[in-house]
Motif scaffolding. Structure first.
Motif, PDB file in Angstrom:
ATOM      1  N   LYS A  47       0.812  -1.225   0.000  1.00 31.31           N
ATOM      2  CA  LYS A  47       0.000   0.000   0.000  1.00 31.31           C
ATOM      3  C   LYS A  47       0.843   1.272   0.000  1.00 31.31           C
ATOM      4  CE  LYS A  47      -3.626  -2.647   0.287  1.00 31.31           C
ATOM      5  NZ  LYS A  47      -4.431  -2.903  -0.933  1.00 31.31           N
ATOM      6  N   ASN A  48       2.083   1.187   0.487  1.00 29.84           N
ATOM      7  CA  ASN A  48       2.933   2.379   0.567  1.00 29.84           C
ATOM      8  C   ASN A  48       3.876   2.519  -0.620  1.00 29.84           C
ATOM      9  OD1 ASN A  48       1.898   2.905   3.194  1.00 29.84           O
ATOM     10  ND2 ASN A  48       3.348   1.429   4.049  1.00 29.84           N
ATOM     11  N   LEU A  49       3.898   1.523  -1.483  1.00 31.42           N
ATOM     12  CA  LEU A  49       4.930   1.456  -2.530  1.00 31.42           C
ATOM     13  C   LEU A  49       4.691   2.486  -3.623  1.00 31.42           C
ATOM     14  CD1 LEU A  49       7.472  -0.052  -3.407  1.00 31.42           C
ATOM     15  CD2 LEU A  49       5.997  -1.716  -4.570  1.00 31.42           C
ATOM     16  N   LYS A  50       5.722   3.302  -3.873  1.00 34.22           N
ATOM     17  CA  LYS A  50       5.644   4.353  -4.890  1.00 34.22           C
ATOM     18  C   LYS A  50       6.539   4.070  -6.097  1.00 34.22           C
ATOM     19  CE  LYS A  50       3.035   6.747  -2.098  1.00 34.22           C
ATOM     20  NZ  LYS A  50       1.570   6.797  -2.329  1.00 34.22           N
ATOM     21  N   ALA A  51       7.655   3.365  -5.866  1.00 34.61           N
ATOM     22  CA  ALA A  51       8.617   3.183  -6.950  1.00 34.61           C
ATOM     23  C   ALA A  51       9.399   1.882  -6.788  1.00 34.61           C
ATOM     24  CB  ALA A  51       9.581   4.361  -7.013  1.00 34.61           C
ATOM     25  N   ILE A  52       9.705   1.269  -7.929  1.00 37.11           N
ATOM     26  CA  ILE A  52      10.549   0.076  -7.987  1.00 37.11           C
ATOM     27  C   ILE A  52      11.658   0.355  -8.988  1.00 37.11           C
ATOM     28  CG2 ILE A  52      10.678  -2.372  -8.579  1.00 37.11           C
ATOM     29  CD1 ILE A  52       7.615  -2.488  -8.067  1.00 37.11           C
ATOM     30  N   VAL A  53      12.886   0.029  -8.610  1.00 35.52           N
ATOM     31  CA  VAL A  53      14.003   0.125  -9.546  1.00 35.52           C
ATOM     32  C   VAL A  53      14.634  -1.252  -9.670  1.00 35.52           C
ATOM     33  CG1 VAL A  53      16.279   1.107 -10.002  1.00 35.52           C
ATOM     34  CG2 VAL A  53      14.466   2.555  -9.066  1.00 35.52           C
ATOM     35  N   LYS A  54      14.736  -1.747 -10.902  1.00 38.31           N
ATOM     36  CA  LYS A  54      15.395  -3.033 -11.141  1.00 38.31           C
ATOM     37  C   LYS A  54      16.904  -2.823 -11.142  1.00 38.31           C
ATOM     38  CE  LYS A  54      16.163  -7.306 -12.164  1.00 38.31           C
ATOM     39  NZ  LYS A  54      15.499  -8.121 -13.178  1.00 38.31           N
ATOM     40  N   PHE A  55      17.589  -3.595 -10.329  1.00 38.68           N
ATOM     41  CA  PHE A  55      19.049  -3.543 -10.230  1.00 38.68           C
ATOM     42  C   PHE A  55      19.616  -4.327 -11.412  1.00 38.68           C
ATOM     43  CE2 PHE A  55      23.205  -4.458  -8.214  1.00 38.68           C
ATOM     44  CZ  PHE A  55      23.497  -3.229  -7.659  1.00 38.68           C
ATOM     45  N   GLY A  56      19.373  -3.794 -12.591  1.00 37.48           N
ATOM     46  CA  GLY A  56      19.718  -4.458 -13.840  1.00 37.48           C
ATOM     47  C   GLY A  56      18.770  -3.979 -14.913  1.00 37.48           C
ATOM     48  N   VAL A  57      18.483  -4.845 -15.877  1.00 37.62           N
ATOM     49  CA  VAL A  57      17.684  -4.437 -17.033  1.00 37.62           C
ATOM     50  C   VAL A  57      16.361  -5.195 -17.138  1.00 37.62           C
ATOM     51  CG1 VAL A  57      17.665  -4.189 -19.539  1.00 37.62           C
ATOM     52  CG2 VAL A  57      19.783  -3.795 -18.279  1.00 37.62           C
ATOM     53  N   GLY A  58      16.413  -6.518 -17.073  1.00 39.51           N
ATOM     54  CA  GLY A  58      15.215  -7.327 -17.302  1.00 39.51           C
ATOM     55  C   GLY A  58      14.189  -7.172 -16.198  1.00 39.51           C
ATOM     56  N   VAL A  59      12.948  -6.893 -16.570  1.00 34.92           N
ATOM     57  CA  VAL A  59      11.888  -6.662 -15.577  1.00 34.92           C
ATOM     58  C   VAL A  59      10.827  -7.769 -15.614  1.00 34.92           C
ATOM     59  CG1 VAL A  59      12.178  -4.162 -15.436  1.00 34.92           C
ATOM     60  CG2 VAL A  59      10.730  -5.116 -17.232  1.00 34.92           C
ATOM     61  N   ASP A  60      11.228  -8.968 -16.064  1.00 32.52           N
ATOM     62  CA  ASP A  60      10.265 -10.065 -16.139  1.00 32.52           C
ATOM     63  C   ASP A  60       9.825 -10.549 -14.760  1.00 32.52           C
ATOM     64  OD1 ASP A  60      13.170 -10.807 -16.970  1.00 32.52           O
ATOM     65  OD2 ASP A  60      12.487 -12.564 -15.862  1.00 32.52           O
TER      66      ASP A  60
ATOM     67  N   MET B 267      -1.652   0.556 -10.330  1.00 32.17           N
ATOM     68  CA  MET B 267      -1.537   1.054  -8.960  1.00 32.17           C
ATOM     69  C   MET B 267      -0.763   2.366  -8.871  1.00 32.17           C
ATOM     70  SD  MET B 267      -0.774  -2.486  -6.863  1.00 32.17           S
ATOM     71  CE  MET B 267      -0.661  -1.608  -5.289  1.00 32.17           C
ATOM     72  N   GLY B 268      -0.251   2.825 -10.012  1.00 30.63           N
ATOM     73  CA  GLY B 268       0.519   4.065 -10.011  1.00 30.63           C
ATOM     74  C   GLY B 268       1.916   3.919  -9.445  1.00 30.63           C
ATOM     75  N   ILE B 269       2.447   2.707  -9.471  1.00 30.87           N
ATOM     76  CA  ILE B 269       3.815   2.455  -8.995  1.00 30.87           C
ATOM     77  C   ILE B 269       4.777   2.672 -10.162  1.00 30.87           C
ATOM     78  CG2 ILE B 269       5.403   0.758  -8.013  1.00 30.87           C
ATOM     79  CD1 ILE B 269       2.899  -0.676  -6.857  1.00 30.87           C
ATOM     80  N   LYS B 270       5.723   3.572  -9.993  1.00 30.04           N
ATOM     81  CA  LYS B 270       6.678   3.856 -11.055  1.00 30.04           C
ATOM     82  C   LYS B 270       7.782   2.797 -11.064  1.00 30.04           C
ATOM     83  CE  LYS B 270       5.837   8.808 -10.483  1.00 30.04           C
ATOM     84  NZ  LYS B 270       6.430  10.100 -10.045  1.00 30.04           N
ATOM     85  N   VAL B 271       8.250   2.446 -12.269  1.00 27.73           N
ATOM     86  CA  VAL B 271       9.268   1.403 -12.414  1.00 27.73           C
ATOM     87  C   VAL B 271      10.437   1.935 -13.241  1.00 27.73           C
ATOM     88  CG1 VAL B 271       9.780  -0.928 -13.243  1.00 27.73           C
ATOM     89  CG2 VAL B 271       7.521  -0.412 -12.276  1.00 27.73           C
ATOM     90  N   GLY B 272      11.638   1.724 -12.742  1.00 33.45           N
ATOM     91  CA  GLY B 272      12.837   2.142 -13.462  1.00 33.45           C
ATOM     92  C   GLY B 272      13.788   0.976 -13.653  1.00 33.45           C
ATOM     93  N   ARG B 273      14.696   1.130 -14.612  1.00 32.84           N
ATOM     94  CA  ARG B 273      15.707   0.105 -14.888  1.00 32.84           C
ATOM     95  C   ARG B 273      17.088   0.758 -14.934  1.00 32.84           C
ATOM     96  NH1 ARG B 273      14.565  -2.875 -20.234  1.00 32.84           N
ATOM     97  NH2 ARG B 273      14.182  -0.781 -21.036  1.00 32.84           N
ATOM     98  N   CYS B 274      18.112  -0.069 -14.872  1.00 30.05           N
ATOM     99  CA  CYS B 274      19.492   0.436 -14.913  1.00 30.05           C
ATOM    100  C   CYS B 274      20.111   0.068 -16.256  1.00 30.05           C
ATOM    101  CB  CYS B 274      20.294  -0.134 -13.753  1.00 30.05           C
ATOM    102  SG  CYS B 274      19.661   0.345 -12.131  1.00 30.05           S
ATOM    103  N   LEU B 275      19.695   0.780 -17.279  1.00 26.63           N
ATOM    104  CA  LEU B 275      20.129   0.468 -18.635  1.00 26.63           C
ATOM    105  C   LEU B 275      21.614   0.731 -18.824  1.00 26.63           C
ATOM    106  CD1 LEU B 275      17.127   2.047 -20.580  1.00 26.63           C
ATOM    107  CD2 LEU B 275      17.594  -0.391 -20.285  1.00 26.63           C
ATOM    108  N   GLY B 276      22.296  -0.223 -19.429  1.00 22.45           N
ATOM    109  CA  GLY B 276      23.679  -0.031 -19.838  1.00 22.45           C
ATOM    110  C   GLY B 276      24.727  -0.247 -18.772  1.00 22.45           C
ATOM    111  N   THR B 277      24.327  -0.393 -17.515  1.00 15.80           N
ATOM    112  CA  THR B 277      25.329  -0.455 -16.446  1.00 15.80           C
ATOM    113  C   THR B 277      26.099  -1.774 -16.436  1.00 15.80           C
ATOM    114  OG1 THR B 277      23.673  -1.266 -14.871  1.00 15.80           O
ATOM    115  CG2 THR B 277      24.048   1.119 -14.955  1.00 15.80           C
TER     116      THR B 277
END
Length: 315
Positions: free
Chosen positions: A69-82, A92-102
């Motif tokens: 219920k409190n979750l606002k954002a998820i960042v994948k420590f990598g690229v694939g979000v499967d 749910m309006g949860i933002k998702v980010g990835r770490c492209l190219g790292t």
């Protein structure tokens, strides 16, 4: 209390300075510093309380997300979000980010290393010597061979750069058009998947796992390949059908294969007897999903993951 849950072990090792940037914004950091994966039941309980999650391979499925219920954002420590249910996040309006190219260079180096390992029988020979043997199998060189790269994103381009430096002919496929200037930069030839399967000596896969790519390399594709072909999968388990791979290797339809990923990790957890036989084959190498595990990659990913989390929580 605003809390950031961090499960990847690399963050605990290399993220001591990065964490201060989130703490300065008023967030409490809950970082996995055990040196081990977070048990599923522990992850579930911690995720329910988190405002943000920096996640590795832990599953964020729809049922769990609906309890966060409190979750606002998820960042994948990598690229694939499967491992993240994106439609549920969107609803749910949860933002998702990835770490492209790292980790692109790290994965590409492992891929090329696996090509050498298969061509020169490095793993079974090393094991033989450790067991008291001194066998001398004859392999073959990469120079002058054709490598087909399925998925010409950041990792695929890095593989192309290295392969061209070795003296290989580079064939490239992507679902998106590859501009002529990009092909020229990597001295690559644009090819279809069928052309790569039938013409190339080495085939390496760098695509995400989706409904469209699941089992994209299966029995029909193995029958298209040369009997001398080597297949590398450092992308995601499930893109290559492992049972069909076992049959192809056992029946010598292809020469060898190496993978850094598997459909169920670790593979023996599946309980299938043929899996044990696959792992025993001298012409198959499986590593434990270590493609991104270089010091440089971990440091890069820590910084970008932190940047992304700050951006998602403050924009």
């Amino acid at each position: 209390m605003k809390k950031i849950l961090v499960t990847p072990r690399g963050y605990a090792k290399y993220g001591q300075e990065a964490r201060k940037r989130l703490e300065a914004l008023g967030y409490t950091m809950d970082i996995n510093d055990t040196g081990k994966p977070v048990p599923r039941d522990v992850f579930v309980e911690k995720a329910k309380e988190a405002t943000g999650i920096i996640v590795g391979v832990d599953e964020l499925d729809a049922d769990l997300l609906k309890e966060c219920k409190n979750l606002k954002a998820i960042v994948k420590f990598g690229v694939g979000v499967d491992n993240i249910d994106l439609p549920t996040c969107e609803s749910m309006g949860i933002k998702v980010g990835r770490c492209l190219g790292t980790n692109s260079n790290a994965v590409a180096e492992l891929t090329v290393g696996m090509m050498f390992a298969c061509a020169r029988h490095l793993v079974p020979t090393a094991i033989d010597v450790k067991n008291g043997g001194w066998g001398k199998p004859t392999g073959f060189e990469l120079k002058g061979k054709k490598v087909g790269i399925i998925g010409f994103g950041n990792i695929g381009k890095n593989v192309a750069r290295m392969a061209y430096g070795i003296g290989m002919e580079v064939y490239a496929f992507d679902v998106f058009d590859i501009p002529a200037d990009v092909l020229a930069k990597y001295d690559a030839k644009k090819a279809s998947v069928d052309e790569i399967l039938t013409d190339c000596d080495f085939i390496t896969v760098h695509v995400p796992l989706t409904d469209e790519t699941k089992d994209m390399i299966s029995a029909p594709q193995f029958k298209q390949m040369k009997s001398t072909a080597v297949l590398i999968n450092a992308a995601r388990g499930g893109i290559v059908n492992e049972h069909d791979l076992y049959e192809a290797l056992k029946n010598k339809e292809i020469y060898a294969s190496a993978a850094d990923v598997y459909t169920s990790e670790p593979p023996m957890a599946s309980g299938e007897p043929w899996v044990e036989e696959l792992l025993k084959l001298d012409n198959f190498v499986l590593t434990s999903h270590i493609g991104s595990r270089s010091q440089e990659s971990e440091i890069n990913t820590v910084e970008v993951a932190t940047d992304n989390m700050i951006k998602l929580l403050t924009e």
